[in-house]
Design a protein around this motif. Structure first.
Motif, PDB file in Angstrom:
ATOM      1  N   MET A 178       5.824  -5.407   0.415  1.00 51.34           N
ATOM      2  CA  MET A 178       6.976  -4.641  -0.043  1.00 51.34           C
ATOM      3  C   MET A 178       8.130  -4.813   0.934  1.00 51.34           C
ATOM      4  O   MET A 178       8.262  -4.079   1.905  1.00 51.34           O
ATOM      5  N   GLU A 192       4.008   2.862   4.812  1.00 50.17           N
ATOM      6  CA  GLU A 192       3.110   3.931   4.369  1.00 50.17           C
ATOM      7  C   GLU A 192       2.321   3.365   3.202  1.00 50.17           C
ATOM      8  O   GLU A 192       2.909   2.883   2.234  1.00 50.17           O
ATOM      9  N   ILE A 193       1.005   3.432   3.308  1.00 48.76           N
ATOM     10  CA  ILE A 193       0.160   2.818   2.285  1.00 48.76           C
ATOM     11  C   ILE A 193       0.588   3.310   0.898  1.00 48.76           C
ATOM     12  O   ILE A 193       0.742   4.499   0.667  1.00 48.76           O
ATOM     13  N   CYS A 194       0.819   2.354  -0.009  1.00 52.96           N
ATOM     14  CA  CYS A 194       1.380   2.732  -1.306  1.00 52.96           C
ATOM     15  C   CYS A 194       0.706   2.004  -2.450  1.00 52.96           C
ATOM     16  O   CYS A 194       1.145   2.094  -3.588  1.00 52.96           O
ATOM     17  N   HIS A 235       6.177   6.017   0.429  1.00 47.24           N
ATOM     18  CA  HIS A 235       6.435   4.728   1.063  1.00 47.24           C
ATOM     19  C   HIS A 235       7.090   5.061   2.389  1.00 47.24           C
ATOM     20  O   HIS A 235       7.326   6.232   2.691  1.00 47.24           O
ATOM     21  N   CYS A 270       7.511  -1.830   4.407  1.00 45.96           N
ATOM     22  CA  CYS A 270       6.951  -0.523   4.048  1.00 45.96           C
ATOM     23  C   CYS A 270       5.806  -0.200   5.003  1.00 45.96           C
ATOM     24  O   CYS A 270       4.937  -1.032   5.242  1.00 45.96           O
ATOM     25  N   HIS A 285       1.412  -3.041  -1.026  1.00 43.07           N
ATOM     26  CA  HIS A 285       1.984  -2.444   0.182  1.00 43.07           C
ATOM     27  C   HIS A 285       2.418  -3.492   1.196  1.00 43.07           C
ATOM     28  O   HIS A 285       3.506  -3.426   1.757  1.00 43.07           O
TER      29      HIS A 285
HETATM   30 CU   LIG Z   1       3.831   0.681   1.167  1.00 42.19          CU
END
Ligand SMILES: [Cu+2]
Ligand code: HEM
Ligand SMILES: [Cu+2]
Lengths: 625, 362
Positions: free
Chosen positions: B295, B286-288, B237, B284, B292
């Motif tokens: 978040m 960062e692709i999670c 993340h 967030c 995503h």
């Molecule tokens: Cu994310």
């Protein structure tokens, strides 16, 4: 001269070769062909298919971003369960779309579609060879690519959907099926497809390099090679050195996914369970990925720059300005491209000291890029510019390369990148500098070499319309993304309604989406032009653009072996356009200095002596058989 | 209905295009065979480039100035003010270069468009020119790098001893924060100890954990250095605090950190932006996974006094989950109860009968 002997010998060999191939049937001529020109066309058609496919994906997710309220119920027949009951795209499928769009565009369109097409087509034709060093490996290269394409495509038809962790497939997300659906079978297919893709690229690359080094015709010294060939040469070398690293990364990821290793996994608690993996590092994967990933940017871009150099010189009726500097800057870029990868990782927790080193190296690479732009502009100066469709797209490339390159100076500065990283500013940057620039290079190449590929001319007027809609469209799509990015909008977001700071710009986002739809639609003008002209286009003259390079000395529809007789020799560099004193505004590479006393420069007159001895040797050799 | 209109529109456009195409082929057939490959469209294209340049640059400057406030986020951290400055310096330098090069390029295109009978200038190279435009960008870039490096080194330098340490923990798809409590030190954790309740994976054999407390909002003091300790439980993340110009990935198995000083409280920001609803946010980047985009964590910035007050009011995690006293080694339980603020009575209730075994096993 030794070289003469070798080359003449090759010619003889290939003459025999040619006879064998005349009797091929449909399968060996068009499907499992070993003729570089046919293979090039196979790459091209597959690339065009993928470009449309990847473009359509982007329009689908742009609909979601531009018109979040819109009901997409009408796409249910196509997407089925990926449309939620409320008529929206499923958020996970959104990520799958983004991932597949990125993968397809970068690898399948702009690597295979661009290098595969033009390296294959132009290398033998422009250096004066009968074919690639190994026609068989070349054929394999295409069929590995084809297989890879089929597998990648098949991942759209499985229940859990295609890979969806972003085109960079960072683990642990991509390693853990429990983290998202796309990390299940879809990711396996992605990895297998990419492994095959890498095999294809390597087979192709080895061929390009070998052919360029070994199979140049008489007189085609390295410093007489067109910049296209130089670009393909560097591209192939970069690919050969960097793709194996991605292969390794993919392999290790396969191990982590399927065999319980912990290369990239450590200390993970997911789905109510602590996994056993310890000691791995997700950062390691990022290093490996970007060790390919950054050179990949240049794998995509250099061929486009090479193509553009050629087209701009031809249509400005001027030598490319700074031929040696162009080669030098490509060489420099090729080397530097291997030591800047970590600029994609400034805020991943990597040691900040590494960050400063990579920032330094990154901004250095801006210098040769700037040199290239200045050289293009100077090539235009005092030219006699003809705006053919190919020329228009080349100019478009220079424009995108400049606009997108400028923003690289922001992103390469680690202090500034803290804020911009993974926002739409990055999306704007790489779409202009690599996506659109290379895409335009590819289109320019198609328009320019179409007469040689299919023996007919494309319609120029449709080319103009295609260019102007696409050129303006691309700017309308990607320029506003800079503002959206400066405002902090993160990329790979399904919607922006959850955050106050990112709640504005609904108007700009809608504009971007409309422009994207228009831009994509305009590509159908091109498609029509492309396929219609193949059968109904005006038959092409031998040298429609009054070019100097070798490919235009072949017959209108060159057969296997390219030249019916002997391969012509080369006597001069490829940029003798508008030479003072010359009768015409171009002198083909095949014209010896001895025939152009009126336009020779002093040092060129001295080369005449060498020419005649060269010529004699050829005659003698030729007489022997 | 709309579909019909769209379809009709598309058909119409296609017909027009086809007409253009037919007419242009007919015209080119009608015009004798002689191939002057340059016709009137050449000058049209040249002119269009000028039009494009004027509209493009005009639009760029107009939007950039007219909508400045809508695309710039107010800044509320010390280093953020600095990186913003660098950003705008870079912008100034590059925009000047961009505009000059663009104008030259488009003007050349127009000026040197094809003219019958003119011959282009044979001008293959000029080493002085090339040297100049290698060296000048190199110098300009060196200056930009230098300022950037200095800022980067300051930003990533170790935090000071008395920085306010706060831990942010990422998981699909939520953020939690852990504060060190009165001892000002975060206790140990281990991912194997994570469970549905012990979401931090607190290692209760470490006496520093007893007073740690949890918060679902990120509370920060203004004017005091904050050291964010960042970790992730499941996938990557990234902590993004847009107004503070803070971004740092959260990596499973590799804790990261970012230090910064906030310069404006939430209240002050509400006044500055004239938006009484204003709130700082953590996103967030960062692709999670599928959540995503949602978040988010709310961020509240207090004055230092208010922050201290807020902190003092929080209950320790252990006191909220007293049954975890069982996991505290018997010898530490007493001090754990004191540090965590658990009454003796409650403590007894949750550890009854356990003391004996625990002691016995020791
Ligand atoms: Cu994310
Ligand atoms: C019709 C033209 C195109 C449009 C409208 C478009 C639009 C977009 C948008 C909006 C995103 C970001 C999505 C998100 O972050 O949620 C994206 C991602 C991306 N695009 Fe494009 N794009 C186009 C063409 C291209 C081309 C030609 C390339 C070739 C380099 C390309 C490569 C990528 C890549 C690598 C990503 C990142 C994917 C990821 O985040 O994993 N695109 N595109
Ligand atoms: Cu890079």
């Amino acid at each position: 001269m030794a070289t003469t002997h070798i080359h003449t010998h090759t010619d003889v060999h290939h003459d025999d070769h040619e006879h064998e191939h005349h009797e091929g049937n449909f399968w060996t001529n068009y499907i499992f062909s070993q003729d570089h020109k046919v293979i090039a066309k196979q790459f091209l058609i597959t690339g065009i298919f993928w470009a449309l496919f990847g473009g359509t994906l982007s329009v689908i997710f742009r609909l979601q971003l531009g018109f979040p309220e819109m009901s997409l119920e009408w796409m249910r027949p196509l997407l089925g369960g990926w449309i939620t009951p409320e008529g929206k795209i499923d958020p996970e499928f959104y990520l799958a779309l983004v991932t597949m769009h990125g993968t397809i565009m970068v690898f399948f369109v702009l690597t295979a579609g661009l290098s595969g097409t033009f390296s294959n087509f132009l290398i033998p034709l422009q250096i004066g060879a009968r074919d690639m060093a190994s026609g068989f490996m070349n054929m394999l290269s295409y069929w590995f690519f084809f297989l890879s394409s089929v597998i990648m495509l098949s991942s759209f038809f499985i229940e859990t959907g295609p890979a969806s962790g972003g085109w960079t497939v960072y683990p642990p997300l991509s390693a853990l099926p429990q983290a998202m659906h796309g990390s299940g079978l879809g990711m396996t297919l992605w990895l297998v497809a990419m492994a095959l893709f890498i095999v294809s690229t390597l087979l192709g690359g080895i061929n390009y390099i070998t052919t360029i080094i070994n199979m140049r015709t008489r007189g085609m010294s390295f410093t007489r090679m067109p910049l296209t060939i130089w670009a393909f040469f560097f591209t192939a070398i970069i690919g050969l050195l960097s793709f194996p690293v991605l292969f390794a990364a993919a392999l290790l990821l396969i191990f982590d996914r399927s065999f319980g290793t912990s290369f990239f996994l450590s200390d993970i608690y997911i789905g109510g369970e602590a996994l056993a993996n310890v000691g791995g590092s997700p950062i390691l994967f990022q290093h490996l990925f970007w060790f390919l990933g950054h050179p990949e940017v240049y794998i995509v871009l250099l061929p486009a720059l090479g193509i553009t150099s050629e087209i701009i010189a031809t249509n400005s009726r001027k030598p490319i300005f700074g031929y040696k500097a162009m080669i030098g800057s490509m060489l420099f870029i090729a080397i530097l491209s291997f030591i800047v990868w970590a600029h994609h990782m400034f805020v991943t927790g990597m040691n900040p000291f590494l960050g400063s080193i990579f920032m330094l190296l990154t901004l250095i690479i801006a210098v040769p890029s700037a040199v290239k732009i200045f050289n293009y502009v100077t090539t235009l100066w005092k030219g006699n510019i003809r705006f053919t469709s190919g020329m228009l797209f080349s100019i478009g490339l220079v424009s995108f390369f400049l606009t997108g390159g400028i923003t690289g100076i922001f992103l390469g500065n680690s202090a500034i990148d803290i804020q911009l990283h993974d926002t739409y500013f990055v999306v704007a940057h790489f779409h202009l500098v690599m996506g659109s620039a290379s895409f335009f290079g590819m289109l320019a190449g198609i328009y320019h070499w179409y007469p040689k590929m299919f023996g007919r001319m494309m319609n120029e007027k449709l080319g103009y319309v295609h260019f102007w809609i696409t050129f303006v469209g691309v700017y309308m799509v990607f320029f506003p993304m800079h503002y959206i990015g400066i405002a902090g909008f993160p990329r790979r977001y399904y919607s922006f309604t959850n955050f106050e700071f990112a709640s504005g710009f609904t108007d700009l986002n809608a504009l971007v989406s409309i422009a994207a739809i228009l831009t994509l639609s305009a590509q159908f003008i091109f498609l029509f032009n492309f396929f219609y002209s193949m059968f109904r286009g005006r038959p092409a003259p031998a040298n429609p653009w009054n070019s100097t390079t070798l490919e235009w000395t072949t017959p209108r529809n060159p057969g296997h072996g390219n030249w019916p007789g002997e391969i012509p020799a080369v006597y001069r560099w490829p940029y003798d356009y508008s030479k003072p004193g010359a009768k015409e505004d171009f002198i083909p590479q095949t014209v010896p200095y001895s025939e152009t006393p009126e336009s020779n420069l002093p040092h060129e007159n001295e080369l005449i002596k060498l020419e005649s001895s060269n010529g004699n040797a050829i005659v003698v050799e030729g007489d022997k058989h | 209905m709309t579909t019909l209109i769209v379809v009709l529109g598309v058909v119409l456009v296609l017909m027009i295009l086809y007409l253009i195409f037919r007419i242009s082929t007919l015209v080119s057939v009608a015009k004798s065979k002689k191939e002057t490959d340059v016709d009137s469209s050449n000058s049209t294209n040249a002119l269009l480039f000028i039009v494009f340049m004027i509209l493009g640059l005009g639009g760029f400057f107009w939007y950039s100035f007219a909508h400045f406030d809508s695309y710039t986020l107010p800044v509320a951290s010390e280093h953020g003010a600095l990186t913003d400055k660098l950003f705008w310096i870079t912008m100034a330098v590059t925009v000047v270069a961009f505009v000059i090069i663009s104008i030259i390029k488009f003007v050349f295109l127009y000026q040197y468009q094809y003219k019958e009978g003119r011959k282009a200038k044979f001008y293959p190279d000029n080493h002085y020119l090339e040297l100049a435009w290698t060296i000048i960008p190199a110098i300009v870039l060196a200056l930009l790098i230098f300022t950037g490096l200095r800022a980067w080194n300051d930003i990533t330098a170790p935090a000071s001893e008395d920085a306010e340490v706060i831990e942010v923990i990422a998981q699909q798809f939520a953020w939690t924060a852990r504060y060190p409590g009165k001892d000002n030190v975060l206790g140990d954790y281990h991912y194997q100890k994570i469970d549905a309740i012990n979401e931090f994976g607190l290692d209760l054999t470490d006496n520093k954990t007893f007073d740690d407390f949890k918060s679902l909002e990120l509370h920060l003091p203004k004017g005091k250095e904050v050291l964010l300790k960042i970790r992730a439980k499941d996938v990557l993340h990234s902590v993004f605090l847009p107004h503070f110009r803070v971004k740092m990935d959260a990596v499973p198995g590799m804790p990261t950190q970012f230090k910064f000083i906030v310069t404006k409280t939430t209240e002050e920001m509400r006044e500055e932006t004239g938006n009484p609803e204003f709130n700082y946010e953590l996103a967030c980047t960062e692709i999670c996974g599928q959540g995503h985009f949602s978040m988010k964590m709310n961020v509240i910035v207090h004055t230092e006094e208010d922050f201290a007050k807020w902190k003092a009011e929080q209950e320790s995690w252990l006191s909220q989950n007293p049954d975890y006293l069982k996991n505290v080694p018997a010898g530490l339980r007493e001090s754990a109860m004191i540090k965590a603020g658990i009454s003796a009575e409650t403590g007894m209730k949750f550890t009854q009968g356990d003391f004996g075994t625990a002691v016995g096993s020791n």
